[in-house]
Write an enzyme that holds these catalytic residues in place. Structure first.
Site, PDB file in Angstrom:
ATOM      1  N   ASP A   1      -3.705  37.850  51.317  1.00 17.92           N
ATOM      2  CA  ASP A   1      -4.693  37.884  50.236  1.00 17.92           C
ATOM      3  C   ASP A   1      -5.371  39.246  50.109  1.00 17.92           C
ATOM      4  O   ASP A   1      -6.202  39.441  49.217  1.00 17.92           O
ATOM      5  CB  ASP A   1      -5.775  36.820  50.468  1.00 17.92           C
ATOM      6  CG  ASP A   1      -5.203  35.418  50.538  1.00 17.92           C
ATOM      7  OD1 ASP A   1      -4.346  35.105  49.698  1.00 17.92           O
ATOM      8  OD2 ASP A   1      -5.598  34.644  51.426  1.00 17.92           O
TER       9      ASP A   1
ATOM     10  N   ASP B   1      -7.232  31.713  46.772  1.00 15.64           N
ATOM     11  CA  ASP B   1      -6.090  31.241  47.557  1.00 15.64           C
ATOM     12  C   ASP B   1      -6.307  29.752  47.820  1.00 15.64           C
ATOM     13  O   ASP B   1      -7.408  29.236  47.620  1.00 15.64           O
ATOM     14  CB  ASP B   1      -6.028  32.040  48.861  1.00 15.64           C
ATOM     15  CG  ASP B   1      -4.933  31.555  49.788  1.00 15.64           C
ATOM     16  OD1 ASP B   1      -3.837  31.243  49.294  1.00 15.64           O
ATOM     17  OD2 ASP B   1      -5.172  31.482  51.003  1.00 15.64           O
TER      18      ASP B   1
END
Length: 1184
Positions: free
Chosen positions: A870, A426
């Site tokens: 995530d 990420d």
């Protein structure tokens, strides 16, 4: 907040979108039907219907076992392993005459191994149990029968109870909000434990329950809630409140979820709707996916290979036994008459050789069972737990600023850290800090804010020109000193410009515009000030880090927001005329909140001079079209500045305002109130249209730019990981320009690298989108993405022979089509040929799908992220690493490992990953080596003894071989061995290739260790046999008997396998010395103790060492000769390998020992020099 402020307005009068009345929906019509059948009797515990409902209590358990199911369930877990089932069967069969040894000798080690593993499971579950006890015994105030609030523990709460929760306390169950310390029933909630978001959520009670604010009013309150059944949906709730003869629809705005926290509100009253495991947070508590490392999966295959070897040698022995037994009778006469074959059992009956051979086969399966290491699994579990402790206690992975160490949340995947091929990362909060800082702004067409961001440095390096700055006189300023002159570090503020700081803005040409700009930042927000009573300092609770940065910037530049009531905002402002700080109170009339569709926020205020203003901030895509013709004076310059800021990776907002006439405002308010009170389904559209109507004809003031800074050490970490041969993909929700610039700043994209861009932001696609033909858009998009992927593959193919590196950038729209079955394989092939990949505008689902796509290649993937978005990616990857940053703990709770900063990934992989991979690989290979060495001596002895099934050793010798005499050195190897130091692991990232290429645990190496075991068993058996028999062993002339022969050969094995361990170890500690030589010493101690025991227990071991072996020099000489001869083949092999075919760690060890640098190849042996050049060339070819 002052009481008079609270009485001035209600929620619905201020918050225009989030605080409107609930409307019945289609879902509300399903109340009472399947899925919507829950009935809650509020504050009515004596109602007879309550006892009939029998809802769950509020007791919560997250343990795997209970006191009643621990034994059966844990035993089931143990015997899911094939090896344990085998030993259990052998233990049962050992009670029969088929067994070549006593039952207790096989049962004892099995009980030790199974018991140790069960004890470990029990301890881990008890820790979870303690956490449950702590949560269940928290205190909460509940309204009792005495018409007052009493304190009870959470686990005693019941559905329908009314509770009082105070500021900074967690909600004990899912509650229906009745009222709060605010008169209009609003409260602020932090949901960091649920979704990882730190921004506060606004909740509001129904207006009909506002008045329930004390014990007296609550005493009269009884109602019924009919709602949906327990489910896992955090952001939805369907229900109806039946109160005072009326029904009121409920929405998620009235629901307070368990484990979220009350913030910025003194207290709330709520009624319990869902308890315990019915709460939404517990409904979401699913077991994480089961993950097994590649080594562990391969280990199962090795065990199957050993089973095949076991069956083969047992079958071989039974065949020869059958032949030998059949020869016992010839022409009706017994040849071996002295064995009395006529009176023998079925096991040796020459008349039934087939049956005897089959029974011997079963005996062989038990006898050679020592080929299967019984203690392997438990030893590996112990080693992995100890490895995890070393990771947790590594000071270099400890983030002192936040007091956060690394945490190995599972020990099953330690070695997998050393085999990572692709990292899926990420961006926000992972590569960056997710801590916004106000760094630049554009006001009245003039850019303010000196200094250079990290991305600007990268841009300057790429373009080889100066970055965008205010003027040419500006020099690069260190970011750490960019706060105000006092040197005080201010979170959220990294701005410096002497032209407007310290009150100097009054001397600027457009000081009136600057004044309105920062006044707008101080007023147009939903932040809440929090004054420290001791220091007097003001901090802000904001819905997002960006908003907090704006309010802090306004404060630092002379416009301090210090207080608010329900209908006013108070500022301390610098008066340009007097030069003094004055207090100004603005009446707050309306808040038009930010939404993802509006992309802007506005407030309507009345100044102390009674002027009406609409203050607005938002994205440039929606703001510039709302600027009036007369308000575009600085538009051209502002647009240029915004583009420059975007290139520098900064987040921008446009700032504008307008002055309102009283009559215009009155007419608009009537229209807006009418829309707000509408009961039609299109109320939202009416509200948006009314807001849009007044947010017009704005006057442009300027733009803000905030930076989400890269975390410390990110570029260096990515560079090291790239040199190790690890591919890095960034999956981010940012737009393409920002993502590309971040890529250059962190070193993911580099100067000289060819960039392949796949995007659907083309004029052709945009034209189709305007026409709105979905099928045509989808077809054209698919063809466009396919064409771009094909072009990218051709581009790479044309540079195949060159050293050009490629980077791939793809946007979210294109990614949707690239992940389609038709294009998935093409896209994956393209991406794998690129050095780095950036996926922009990626949704959480796309992140997980991309990770799954890469996993299909069989390569080990690692996902790293910090937010709730995530979680899917972390769970899909082979290893999930959570960043314990500012976005909460959702990612961490779903991860396998957690670290505080991205750059700690470098040490986690290159040091701990490499060490753990090497240790586990060496440990397993050695385990099989020592067991094959031991097991095959039994086979050679049986062949020597006419395949009679007679074991060469005492029962207890065989039982304790894996448990006591050879297990501890293996554990020490798995925990402490280092081929090179941590410093060299980081200095030479090429070493990581050993794990990436699986050099230490491929089938060639595994079979090599097995072959070494077979060779060692041959040398040991035949040397001991040929040197011992047919000659005197003791001074009195006695020869070697069965007992002495077994002890001599067993002692040789103990010495050989432990000395082999000493040869294999690269890094000795006193613990390893103690375990290796201590294991040998313990063997002798055991012989002495066992020899003193009665013959019923010791059997063939009675006084064998003290009276027979120890006094004989021949015994000691035999062991010495056997030891040297057995270890010589391995010694010669390693010497040849190091000189002519070295592994990577051999090269680095050579460098360390000679204190020379690899870059000076003339000082290295020819084999090492050639190997190093070959490795570097192959890695460069792989990366290109």
């Amino acid at each position: 907040m002052p009481e008079e402020g609270r009485r001035k307005r209600h929620c619905g009068e201020l918050y225009s979108f989030s605080c409107c009345k609930n409307l019945p929906t289609d879902d509300h019509a399903q109340i009472g039907q399947s899925g919507y059948s829950r009935v809650v009797h509020c504050n009515d515990p004596d109602n007879p219907e309550v006892s009939q409902l029998s809802y769950r209590g509020n007791y919560v358990s997250t343990t795997k076992y209970t006191a009643t199911n621990f034994l059966p369930k844990s035993l089931f877990e143990q015997f899911r392993r094939v090896a344990n089932i085998y030993f259990l069967v052998v233990a049962f069969v050992s009670f029969s005459p088929l067994a070549p040894y006593s039952a207790r000798s096989i049962l004892a080690p099995l009980l030790v191994v199974i018991g140790a593993t069960m004890a470990k499971e029990g301890v881990e579950d008890w820790r979870r149990r303690k956490q449950d006890i702590e949560a269940n015994n928290r205190k909460v105030k509940v309204y009792g029968k005495g018409h007052t609030f009493i304190e009870i523990t959470w686990n005693k709460l019941r559905v329908g109870d009314i509770v009082k929760v105070h500021k900074d306390e967690y909600f004990p169950a899912d509650l229906l909000l009745l009222s709060s310390s605010y008169e209009d029933g609003i409260c602020y909630v932090e949901t960091i434990n649920l979704d990882g978001e730190t921004n506060l959520k606004l909740k509001r009670a129904l207006e009909v329950t506002y008045s329930l604010r004390d014990e007296k009013s609550i005493q009269k309150f009884t109602a019924v809630v009919k709602c949906e059944d327990p489910n896992e949906h955090l952001y939805s709730f369907v229900g109806t409140l039946f109160y005072d003869g009326k029904s009121f629809p409920l929405s998620p705005q009235q629901i307070l979820l368990r484990d979220s926290k009350l913030k910025n509100t003194d207290y709330i009253y709520g009624v319990v709707v869902f308890t315990g495991h019915d709460t939404k947070v517990m409904q979401n508590a699913t077991d994480p996916p089961s993950k097994r490392s590649k080594i562990e999966r391969k280990m199962d295959k090795i065990v199957y290979v050993l089973f095949c070897i076991l069956i083969l040698i047992s079958f071989t022995g039974s065949v020869f036994f059958g032949i030998k037994t059949g020869k016992g009778i010839s022409n009706g006469k017994y040849r071996q008459w002295y064995l009395r074959p006529d009176a023998t059992t079925v096991f040796y009956d020459p008349r039934r050789t087939t049956l005897a051979a089959f029974l011997h086969f079963l005996t062989g399966l038990m006898l050679y069972g020592y080929l299967i290491p019984i203690s392997l699994y438990v030893s590996i579990e112990i080693v992995k737990v100890l490895q995890s402790i070393l990771i947790n206690q590594d000071q270099h992975l400890y983030y002192e600023e936040a007091d956060k160490p690394a945490h190995a949340r599972t020990s099953n995947l330690n070695e997998e850290l050393g085999q990572i091929d692709t990292i899926m990362s990420d961006k926000t909060g992972t590569l960056t800090c997710n801590s916004m800082e106000f760094v630049k702004c554009s006001i009245a067409g003039i850019a303010y804010g000196r200094g250079m961001t990290e991305i600007e440095r990268a841009l300057a390096k790429r373009r080889q020109d100066r970055p965008f700055e205010v003027d040419d006189s500006i020099t690069d300023i260190d970011q750490s000193s960019n706060n105000i002159d006092s040197g005080r570090l201010i979170k959220g503020f990294n701005f410096t410009d002497e032209r407007i700081m310290n009150g100097q803005w009054v001397n600027e040409p457009h000081s009136d515009v600057i004044q309105m700009f920062f006044r707008l930042l101080a007023i147009c927000h939903t932040a809440i000030p929090d004054v420290d009573k001791e220091s007097g300092e003001i901090s802000y609770e904001a819905e997002s880090p960006d908003e907090a940065a704006f309010v802090i910037a306004a404060r630092e530049l002379g416009f301090e927001f210090f207080g608010s009531t329900q209908a006013s905002i108070s500022l301390h402002e610098l008066d340009p005329e007097s030069g003094k700080v004055v207090k100004r109170v603005y009446e707050l009339l309306h808040v038009l909140e930010f939404t993802s569709s509006r992309k802007r926020m506005s407030v309507i205020v009345r100044s102390p001079e009674k002027w009406l203003f609409l203050l607005s901030k938002g994205a440039d895509s929606v703001m510039f079209e709302r600027i009036s013709k007369d308000g575009r004076l600085f538009e051209a310059e502002t647009r240029i500045h915004i583009n420059k800021y975007a290139e520098a990776g900064l987040r921008t907002l446009v700032i504008a305002y307008r002055e309102l006439e009283e009559e215009e405002y009155r007419r608009w308010e009537e229209e807006f109130s009418k829309a707000k009170n509408s009961l039609t389904t299109d109320r939202g559209a009416l509200l948006a249209a009314a807001a849009d109507k007044i947010e017009r004809n704005l006057i442009l003031l300027g733009a803000t730019a905030v930076e989400d800074k890269l975390q410390k050490g990110v570029p260096e970490c990515i560079d090291k990981l790239s040199h190790a041969g690890i591919h890095i993909w960034v999956l981010t929700g940012d737009k393409m320009e920002t993502a590309i610039n971040i890529g250059y700043a962190c070193g993911l994209l580099r100067q000289g690298m060819e960039t392949i861009v796949i995007t659907l932001d083309t004029p052709e696609i945009e034209a189709l989108e305007k026409q709105g033909e979905k099928e045509a858009i989808a077809k054209a998009s698919l063809e466009s993405v396919q064409m771009q992927i094909t072009e990218g593959r051709s581009q790479i193919a044309s540079h195949k022979k060159s050293s050009v590196e490629f980077g791939l950038v793809i946007d979210g729209k294109s990614l949707d089509f690239a992940l389609d079955e038709k294009l998935g394989k093409m896209f994956l092939e393209l991406a794998l040929n690129c050095h780095s990949v950036i996926c922009c505008r990626s949704s959480p689902k796309q992140k997980a799908l991309v990770t799954r796509l890469v996993k299909r290649t069989g390569k080990t993937t690692l996902a790293v992220g910090d937010g709730a978005n995530d979680v899917g990616m972390l769970q899909e990857a082979d290893i999930g690493v959570g960043i314990s940053g500012v976005e909460g703990m959702q990612a961490v709770m779903s991860s396998d490992f957690s670290i505080a900063q991205f750059h700690y990934l470098e040490r986690l992989l290159l040091v701990h990953g490499h060490w753990c991979y090497r240790r586990i690989a060496m440990m397993i290979c050695y385990f099989f080596y020592k067991n094959i060495t031991f097991g095959f001596t039994l086979f050679w002895f049986e062949s020597y003894a006419s395949f009679s099934g007679q074991p060469a050793y005492n029962d207890w010798y065989m039982s304790f071989f894996n448990v006591f005499f050879t297990s501890l050195p293996v554990i020490a190897l798995g925990v402490f061995d280092q081929d090179v130091s941590a410093r060299l692991c980081l200095k030479r990232p090429l070493l990581y290739q050993e794990g990436l290429q699986n050099i230490l645990f491929n089938w060639l190496r595994i079979l090599g260790w097995m072959s070494n075991g077979i060779l060692s068993s041959i040398i040991i058996f035949f040397l001991v046999t040929n040197s011992s028999f047919n000659q005197a062993f003791r001074i009195d002339g006695k020869v070697v008997d069965y007992e002495v022969f077994g002890v001599t050969m067993y002692t040789s094995i103990v010495w050989v396998v432990n000395s082999q361990m000493a040869l294999s170890i690269n890094y000795f500690t006193w613990i390893q010395h103690f375990f290796i030589w201590g294991s040998i010493a313990f063997w002798y101690l055991f012989l002495v103790i066992d020899g003193w025991l009665p013959t019923k227990i010791s059997t063939t071991a009675y006084m064998v060492l003290v009276e027979a072996c120890a006094p004989s020099p021949f015994y000691w000489l035999t062991i010495l000769v056997v030891l040297v001869c057995t270890l010589l083949p391995y010694f010669f092999y390693r010497a040849f390998q190091v000189w002519f075919h070295p592994m990577i760690h051999d090269i680095i060890q050579w460098e360390r020992s000679t204190d020379s640098e690899i870059k000076n190849p003339s000082e290295l042996p020819a084999g090492i020099e050639f190997k190093m050049r070959h490795l570097k060339a192959s890695l460069m070819q792989k990366n290109s």
